[in-house]
Design an enzyme around this catalytic site. Structure first.
Site, short mmCIF file in Angstrom:
data_model
loop_
_atom_site.label_atom_id
_atom_site.label_comp_id
_atom_site.label_asym_id
_atom_site.label_seq_id
_atom_site.Cartn_x
_atom_site.Cartn_y
_atom_site.Cartn_z
N ARG A 51 0.80 -1.23 0.00
CA ARG A 51 0.00 0.00 0.00
C ARG A 51 0.84 1.29 0.00
NH1 ARG A 51 -3.40 -3.32 -0.77
NH2 ARG A 51 -5.59 -3.20 -0.10
N SER B 145 -10.76 0.16 2.93
CA SER B 145 -10.05 -0.09 4.19
C SER B 145 -9.52 1.22 4.75
CB SER B 145 -8.85 -1.01 3.96
OG SER B 145 -9.25 -2.24 3.43
N GLU C 59 -4.60 3.84 6.32
CA GLU C 59 -4.31 3.64 4.90
C GLU C 59 -4.83 4.84 4.11
OE1 GLU C 59 -5.44 2.24 1.08
OE2 GLU C 59 -6.31 0.65 2.32
N1 EPU Z 1 -12.04 -10.17 9.44
C1 EPU Z 1 -12.81 -10.29 10.56
N2 EPU Z 1 -13.72 -9.30 10.84
C2 EPU Z 1 -13.86 -8.22 10.03
C3 EPU Z 1 -13.07 -8.09 8.88
C4 EPU Z 1 -12.16 -9.08 8.60
O1 EPU Z 1 -12.70 -11.25 11.31
O2 EPU Z 1 -14.70 -7.38 10.34
C5 EPU Z 1 -11.12 -11.26 9.09
C6 EPU Z 1 -11.64 -12.04 7.90
O3 EPU Z 1 -12.51 -13.07 8.29
C7 EPU Z 1 -10.39 -12.58 7.27
C8 EPU Z 1 -9.37 -11.49 7.57
O4 EPU Z 1 -9.87 -10.73 8.65
O5 EPU Z 1 -9.97 -13.76 7.89
C9 EPU Z 1 -9.09 -10.59 6.39
O6 EPU Z 1 -10.29 -9.97 5.93
P1 EPU Z 1 -10.60 -9.69 4.38
O7 EPU Z 1 -10.36 -10.91 3.57
O8 EPU Z 1 -11.94 -9.06 4.29
O9 EPU Z 1 -9.48 -8.67 3.92
P2 EPU Z 1 -8.74 -7.49 4.70
O10 EPU Z 1 -7.37 -7.96 5.06
O11 EPU Z 1 -9.59 -6.96 5.77
C10 EPU Z 1 -7.58 -6.55 2.55
C11 EPU Z 1 -7.44 -5.23 1.86
C12 EPU Z 1 -8.71 -4.89 1.08
C13 EPU Z 1 -8.96 -6.00 0.08
C14 EPU Z 1 -9.08 -7.32 0.84
C15 EPU Z 1 -9.23 -8.50 -0.07
C16 EPU Z 1 -5.92 -3.88 3.17
C17 EPU Z 1 -5.76 -2.69 4.06
N3 EPU Z 1 -7.16 -4.17 2.80
O12 EPU Z 1 -8.60 -6.40 3.53
O13 EPU Z 1 -8.47 -3.69 0.36
O14 EPU Z 1 -10.12 -5.77 -0.68
O15 EPU Z 1 -7.87 -7.55 1.62
O16 EPU Z 1 -8.02 -8.80 -0.64
O17 EPU Z 1 -4.91 -4.49 2.81
C18 EPU Z 1 -8.71 -1.33 0.48
O18 EPU Z 1 -7.48 -1.27 0.50
O19 EPU Z 1 -9.42 -0.29 0.48
C19 EPU Z 1 -9.35 -2.63 0.47
C20 EPU Z 1 -10.67 -2.78 0.55
#
Ligand code: EPU
Length: 340
Positions: A166, A238, A334
């Site tokens: 990022r 995010s 972010e």
């Molecule tokens: N999780 C929870 N509770 C929540 C949210 C997430 O337990 O409320 C857990 C999920 O179950 C999962 C893990 O955390 O095991 C990761 O969650 P998720 O797959 O939704 O992805 P993320 O790590 O929260 C990142 C990116 C997103 C991108 C997704 C999918 C960052 C900061 N964010 O989110 O990017 O869409 O992966 O690859 O790296 C963005 O940058 O604006 C964005 C949306």
């Protein structure tokens, strides 16, 4: 001819839907319009600057007392191709998802996992957007633009862009200095699917075989099920980055919380899921005034209607303080915060 307006409302120009104005707002449709503007307005080089694409990763705390530059440069051009690869250039003002759809349609592989990410192509290298196991930086071969203080154009090759999770050269050393006018992507004509992300393969199977179109459909469906539509609730995706910590720190947290999601990124460091930490700390779905934590994805803060930038910022502070206290993990924003 460039377009310049004074005291321009930014409410429709940021996906959080925050009310703010820009002292000067400049729209340019080409590099030569940008040069022309500064030739006619030399002193504008001294102004505080903000480069604004679709405003999908910004939080305004105040009015912006400077010059907002909005590059509305269009065009998608095939630069070169061979049997295996293409190099395709997109103007900074091309909507990112239109560009992804165009490439998927052509049968070019590499950015299908980045479907439906809001924003314009010029912002893509800045924060090295990423999702579902792919980072845009991995397929960017060149970034072109203009250095404002010197009014000279530069091309940065992949290595020079200093892509990282990022972030990039453009978000760090060249912040608000180098305006990106176009981005060149190196995409593959051969399949090279990345479908390991939890739940992605199952989703693709619902649409049929694994191909570009079905991956795009699956990604769109997954995003729509978790992420709020900015047209309904203002948001910027995010709000925080996933924290990068040592394996040692992650292991001690894992002992306490075995279900904590941890992603290895090599060299003894791992990424923790910030959404999980915020959720576990009890913030999911919580509101403070008109700012709230999205009920399906705790990493996303939303404007429930009429929230000020400061209200959303305050909520993010409360969350970060709480996560620090409960897990001893620092959350880093972010979203780009504008103002103080
Ligand atoms: N999780 C929870 N509770 C929540 C949210 C997430 O337990 O409320 C857990 C999920 O179950 C999962 C893990 O955390 O095991 C990761 O969650 P998720 O797959 O939704 O992805 P993320 O790590 O929260 C990142 C990116 C997103 C991108 C997704 C999918 C960052 C900061 N964010 O989110 O990017 O869409 O992966 O690859 O790296 C963005 O940058 O604006 C964005 C949306």
């Amino acid at each position: 001819m460039f377009q310049l307006s004074n005291n321009q409302s930014l409410k429709e120009k940021n996906t959080f839907g925050i009310t703010a104005t820009a002292r000067y707002y400049l729209i340019v449709k080409s590099e030569s319009e940008l040069y022309e503007f500064f030739k006619n307005n030399r002193s504008a080089i001294q102004l505080k600057r903000l480069f604004l694409g679709a405003g999908s990763n910004l939080l305004f705390l105040d009015d912006f007392n400077g010059l907002v530059i909005h590059p509305l440069i269009g065009g998608i051009n095939l630069v070169r191709e061979n049997k295996y690869q293409v190099e395709v250039e997109a103007g900074a003002g091309v909507s990112w998802d239109n560009f992804v759809a165009f490439c998927v349609d052509k049968g070019w592989h590499g950015i299908e996992n980045l479907s439906l990410i809001p924003g314009n192509t010029g912002a893509v290298p800045v924060q090295n957007i990423g999702a579902y196991g792919v980072e845009a930086g991995s397929v960017i071969s060149e970034v072109k633009g203009i250095d404002i203080p010197s009014l000279k154009d530069y091309h940065y090759n992949h290595k020079a862009c200093e892509f990282n999770y990022r972030t990039s050269l453009f978000k760090e050393k060249l912040k608000e200095q180098f305006v990106i006018t176009s981005v060149v992507f190196r995409l593959s004509k051969q399949p090279n699917f990345k479908i390991q992300y939890e739940g992605l393969e199952e989703k693709i199977n619902q649409y049929g075989k694994t191909n570009l179109q079905n991956i795009r459909k699956a990604i769109i469906a997954i995003r729509q099920s978790k992420l709020p539509d900015p047209a309904v609730f203002g948001n910027a995706g995010s709000f925080f980055k996933n924290p990068v910590v040592s394996e040692l720190v992650a292991n001690s947290l894992k002992n306490l919380y075995p279900e904590l999601p941890v992603y290895s990124i090599g060299h003894g460091v791992v990424k923790l899921a910030a959404g999980w930490l915020i959720d576990k700390a009890g913030w999911k779905g919580k509101s403070v005034g008109n700012a709230a934590v999205h009920e399906k994805q705790a990493l996303v803060l939303i404007n429930k209607g009429g929230a000020s930038g400061k209200e959303i910022f305050r909520l993010s502070e409360l969350i970060a303080e709480d996560v620090l206290q409960k897990f001893n993990i620092h959350l880093e924003r972010e979203v780009q915060v504008i103002g103080d």
